[in-house]
Scaffold this motif. Structure first.
Motif, short mmCIF file in Angstrom:
data_model
loop_
_atom_site.label_atom_id
_atom_site.label_comp_id
_atom_site.label_asym_id
_atom_site.label_seq_id
_atom_site.Cartn_x
_atom_site.Cartn_y
_atom_site.Cartn_z
N PHE A 80 5.46 17.06 5.82
CA PHE A 80 5.51 15.61 6.06
C PHE A 80 6.96 15.18 6.07
N THR A 81 7.42 14.73 7.21
CA THR A 81 8.85 14.40 7.34
C THR A 81 9.27 13.19 6.52
N ASP A 82 8.32 12.29 6.23
CA ASP A 82 8.65 11.11 5.43
C ASP A 82 7.39 10.54 4.80
N LEU A 83 7.56 9.50 4.00
CA LEU A 83 6.42 8.89 3.31
C LEU A 83 5.42 8.29 4.29
N ASP A 84 5.89 7.74 5.40
CA ASP A 84 4.97 7.20 6.41
C ASP A 84 3.95 8.26 6.84
N GLU A 85 4.46 9.42 7.18
CA GLU A 85 3.59 10.49 7.65
C GLU A 85 2.62 10.94 6.55
N LEU A 86 3.10 11.00 5.31
CA LEU A 86 2.23 11.37 4.20
C LEU A 86 1.15 10.31 3.98
N PHE A 87 1.53 9.03 4.05
CA PHE A 87 0.55 7.96 3.88
C PHE A 87 -0.52 7.99 4.97
N VAL A 88 -0.11 8.26 6.20
CA VAL A 88 -1.08 8.34 7.31
C VAL A 88 -2.09 9.45 7.03
N ALA A 89 -1.60 10.61 6.64
CA ALA A 89 -2.49 11.74 6.36
C ALA A 89 -3.39 11.44 5.16
N CYS A 90 -2.80 10.85 4.14
CA CYS A 90 -3.53 10.53 2.91
C CYS A 90 -4.66 9.54 3.21
N ALA A 122 2.74 -3.59 -1.74
CA ALA A 122 4.11 -3.91 -1.32
C ALA A 122 5.03 -2.69 -1.38
N SER A 123 4.66 -1.68 -2.14
CA SER A 123 5.52 -0.49 -2.25
C SER A 123 5.17 0.57 -1.19
N MET A 124 4.12 0.32 -0.43
CA MET A 124 3.71 1.28 0.58
C MET A 124 4.55 1.10 1.85
N PRO A 125 4.66 2.17 2.65
CA PRO A 125 5.35 2.02 3.93
C PRO A 125 4.68 0.93 4.77
N LEU A 126 5.48 0.27 5.60
CA LEU A 126 4.98 -0.83 6.43
C LEU A 126 3.79 -0.40 7.27
#
Length: 190
Positions: free
Chosen positions: A51-61, A113-117
């Motif tokens: 996962f290159t960044d938190l956005d990508e991890l959040f999407v997968a999660c 609010a702490s999650m990626p946009l």
């Protein structure tokens, strides 16, 4: 080659499941790449390889969690012509889903609010879809029924359900009836 691909996919799944466990217990605000790595039993570098960044991890999660625990299918609600009947069915389905998953959803909503946009936008879009499906056909293309649409979206929000059912102790059926009465009052007034 196939075995290697399976190992890579297995590691990615372990990381995703670790993120899900952390997001639904301690919350996204307390979840770091290091804590995900520790929970998954891998290094931080391994997490970043998948996962290159938190956005990508959040999407997968989010995709993984939603696939395991799908929300009610809001696309079926507009087929119910009578608004009261539709609202009773939709809100009963939705509030039952919230009831079953409330402990897991709460840390995510609390820490929104702490999650990626992108994760915040996906959650908001889902809520809009629920609300819009609830009143589809009752809100005019010319903007008429904006109050009805806003109230429908509010009624479909996890925070609304949680406030009334968890914090104030109402039963889900009572919260459903409040929603039905609000929507009926708006359609009669409008």
């Amino acid at each position: 080659m196939r075995r290697r691909a399976e190992q890579v996919e297995g590691t990615r799944l372990r990381i995703t499941e670790a993120a899900v466990r952390l997001h639904t217990t301690v919350g996204p605000a307390q979840t770091s790449i290091a804590s995900v790595a520790e929970e998954a039993g891998v290094t931080r570098l391994t997490v970043y390889r998948h996962f290159t960044d938190l956005d990508e991890l959040f999407v997968a999660c989010r995709a993984h969690w939603m696939a395991q625990k799908p929300p009610p299918d809001a696309s079926t609600w507009p087929a119910i012509a009578d608004l009261e009947t539709r609202a009773r069915r939709a809100l009963t389905d939705l509030y039952g889903w919230y009831r079953d998953r409330g402990a897991e959803l709460y840390p995510i909503y609390r820490d929104a609010a702490s999650m990626p946009l992108s994760a915040q936008e996906a959650r908001s879009a889902e809520n809009r879809q629920f609300g819009d499906s609830l009143v589809a056909g009752f809100v005019g293309a010319d903007g008429g029924g904006r109050s009805l649409q806003a109230v429908a979206r509010h009624l479909c929000d996890f925070g609304t359900w949680r406030s009334l059912a968890v914090q104030h102790g109402l039963e889900d059926r009572e919260v459903v009836e409040i929603g039905v009465r609000l929507l009926r009052a708006l359609t009669e007034a409008g």
